[in-house]
Design a protein around this motif. Structure first.
Motif, PDB file in Angstrom:
ATOM      1  N   LYS A  63       0.836  -1.200   0.000  1.00 34.72           N
ATOM      2  CA  LYS A  63       0.000   0.000   0.000  1.00 34.72           C
ATOM      3  C   LYS A  63       0.872   1.252   0.000  1.00 34.72           C
ATOM      4  O   LYS A  63       0.540   2.235  -0.675  1.00 34.72           O
ATOM      5  N   ARG A  64       1.969   1.241   0.776  1.00 34.84           N
ATOM      6  CA  ARG A  64       2.841   2.412   0.821  1.00 34.84           C
ATOM      7  C   ARG A  64       3.481   2.663  -0.541  1.00 34.84           C
ATOM      8  O   ARG A  64       3.603   3.798  -0.980  1.00 34.84           O
ATOM      9  N   VAL A  65       3.904   1.588  -1.217  1.00 35.61           N
ATOM     10  CA  VAL A  65       4.548   1.734  -2.526  1.00 35.61           C
ATOM     11  C   VAL A  65       3.540   2.239  -3.554  1.00 35.61           C
ATOM     12  O   VAL A  65       3.842   3.130  -4.343  1.00 35.61           O
ATOM     13  N   ARG A  66       2.326   1.703  -3.540  1.00 36.64           N
ATOM     14  CA  ARG A  66       1.310   2.100  -4.521  1.00 36.64           C
ATOM     15  C   ARG A  66       0.724   3.449  -4.209  1.00 36.64           C
ATOM     16  O   ARG A  66       0.353   4.194  -5.108  1.00 36.64           O
ATOM     17  N   GLY A  67       0.549   3.732  -2.930  1.00 40.14           N
ATOM     18  CA  GLY A  67      -0.151   4.953  -2.527  1.00 40.14           C
ATOM     19  C   GLY A  67       0.735   6.110  -2.496  1.00 40.14           C
ATOM     20  O   GLY A  67       0.532   7.241  -2.709  1.00 40.14           O
TER      21      GLY A  67
END
Length: 67
Positions: A63-67
């Motif tokens: 989620k951190r990488v995508r968001g």
């Protein structure tokens, strides 16, 4: 010579006690088998718990990488 009632009762009760002891032994063996199965399942649950924790961390990183 007919057996008296006390001798018949002693024989019947002795046979009953032997049968009950055999049933207790069978139950003891089954309990030991079930305890081994429970230990194996709890080991799998611990592994599953650690895998779930790792999966949660991976999802948070994703989620951190995508968001």
């Amino acid at each position: 010579m007919p057996m008296d009632m006390n001798a018949v009762m002693i024989v019947l009760l002795s046979v009953t006690i032997v049968c009950l002891l055999f049933i207790m032994y069978v139950m003891y063996v089954r309990i030991q088998q079930l305890l081994k199965e429970v230990e194996a399942l709890s080991g799998r649950m611990e592994i599953t718990g650690s895998e779930l924790e790792q999966l949660t961390k991976s999802v948070e990183e994703y989620k951190r990488v995508r968001g």
